[in-house]
Design a protein around this motif. Structure first.
Motif, PDB file in Angstrom:
ATOM      1  N   ILE A 246      50.522  22.196  42.800  1.00 36.03           N
ATOM      2  CA  ILE A 246      50.251  23.220  41.787  1.00 36.03           C
ATOM      3  C   ILE A 246      48.747  23.329  41.533  1.00 36.03           C
ATOM      4  N   LYS A 247      48.280  24.556  41.436  1.00 33.06           N
ATOM      5  CA  LYS A 247      46.872  24.826  41.149  1.00 33.06           C
ATOM      6  C   LYS A 247      46.772  25.405  39.743  1.00 33.06           C
ATOM      7  N   LEU A 248      45.690  25.094  39.062  1.00 28.57           N
ATOM      8  CA  LEU A 248      45.437  25.594  37.719  1.00 28.57           C
ATOM      9  C   LEU A 248      44.219  26.503  37.765  1.00 28.57           C
ATOM     10  N   TYR A 249      44.422  27.778  37.477  1.00 25.68           N
ATOM     11  CA  TYR A 249      43.325  28.743  37.501  1.00 25.68           C
ATOM     12  C   TYR A 249      42.936  29.095  36.073  1.00 25.68           C
ATOM     13  N   VAL A 250      41.632  29.186  35.848  1.00 24.97           N
ATOM     14  CA  VAL A 250      41.106  29.601  34.556  1.00 24.97           C
ATOM     15  C   VAL A 250      40.067  30.689  34.790  1.00 24.97           C
TER      16      VAL A 250
ATOM     17  N   LEU B 112      41.457  33.018  43.213  1.00 28.84           N
ATOM     18  CA  LEU B 112      42.855  33.386  43.417  1.00 28.84           C
ATOM     19  C   LEU B 112      42.993  34.478  44.475  1.00 28.84           C
ATOM     20  N   ALA B 113      42.009  35.359  44.555  1.00 24.56           N
ATOM     21  CA  ALA B 113      42.040  36.452  45.537  1.00 24.56           C
ATOM     22  C   ALA B 113      42.099  35.919  46.967  1.00 24.56           C
ATOM     23  N   THR B 114      41.461  34.799  47.199  1.00 18.57           N
ATOM     24  CA  THR B 114      41.466  34.179  48.518  1.00 18.57           C
ATOM     25  C   THR B 114      42.677  33.271  48.708  1.00 18.57           C
ATOM     26  N   ASP B 115      42.987  32.496  47.673  1.00 16.97           N
ATOM     27  CA  ASP B 115      44.078  31.516  47.764  1.00 16.97           C
ATOM     28  C   ASP B 115      45.459  32.171  47.822  1.00 16.97           C
ATOM     29  N   TYR B 116      45.666  33.186  46.994  1.00 14.45           N
ATOM     30  CA  TYR B 116      46.976  33.855  46.905  1.00 14.45           C
ATOM     31  C   TYR B 116      46.783  35.370  46.815  1.00 14.45           C
TER      32      TYR B 116
ATOM     33  N   TYR C  96      49.410  37.742  45.230  1.00 19.81           N
ATOM     34  CA  TYR C  96      49.658  37.743  43.786  1.00 19.81           C
ATOM     35  C   TYR C  96      48.457  38.223  42.974  1.00 19.81           C
ATOM     36  N   TYR C  97      47.319  38.355  43.609  1.00 20.14           N
ATOM     37  CA  TYR C  97      46.068  38.570  42.885  1.00 20.14           C
ATOM     38  C   TYR C  97      46.094  39.803  41.983  1.00 20.14           C
ATOM     39  N   GLU C  98      46.439  40.967  42.505  1.00 20.78           N
ATOM     40  CA  GLU C  98      46.405  42.201  41.707  1.00 20.78           C
ATOM     41  C   GLU C  98      47.326  42.119  40.493  1.00 20.78           C
TER      42      GLU C  98
END
Length: 138
Positions: free
Chosen positions: A81-85, A117-121, A124-126
């Motif tokens: 799991i990744k945590l994005y802020v 997040l745009a690169t990682d996933y 889902y980004y938009e």
């Protein structure tokens, strides 16, 4: 909302209201849940919020103040799991005790800037950008 979505095995995505909410068992056993974007009103993550969620890829926190975790074990069950802020809040989160505990005890690159997040996933980004905009007004 204690355990509000608990056991919803078909739940893949959810839009939460931007209110202060109880998170204990919120997504317990939601085995298809792919990601969660928490609104700014979430200030405490309680026991079993994410346990038994094998599909969960990441969580996004939109609040400028990091939430308090009552039990970081709920994140250890999800090794990837990744945590994005939000980028502007990254330093505040990076200096919280629970992030340091996760890193020291379990390793890995868990905390990430939202822009990554745009690169990682990219798939889902938009959708996440729309939710973040809704919750933060920006």
């Amino acid at each position: 909302m204690v355990g509000a979505f608990s056991g919803c095995t078909g739940l893949r995505r959810v839009t939460l209201p931007d209110i202060k909410m109880e998170t204990q068992g919120l997504f317990y056993n939601c085995s298809s849940l792919e990601f969660v974007v928490f609104p700014t009103g979430v200030n405490t993550i309680k026991f079993h919020a994410f346990n038994n969620n094998k599909a969960l890829n990441f969580v996004v926190f939109t609040s400028s103040e990091p939430p308090r975790f009552e039990n970081t074990n709920m994140l250890t069950t999800q090794k990837t799991i990744k945590l994005y802020v939000l980028d502007r809040n990254y330093d505040e989160y990076a200096n919280t005790g629970w992030i340091n505990d996760l890193y020291l005890n379990y390793g890995g690159d868990r905390l990430r800037r939202f822009s990554r997040l745009a690169t990682d996933y990219p798939e889902y980004y938009e959708e996440c950008v729309k939710l973040v905009s809704k919750y933060t007004g920006q």
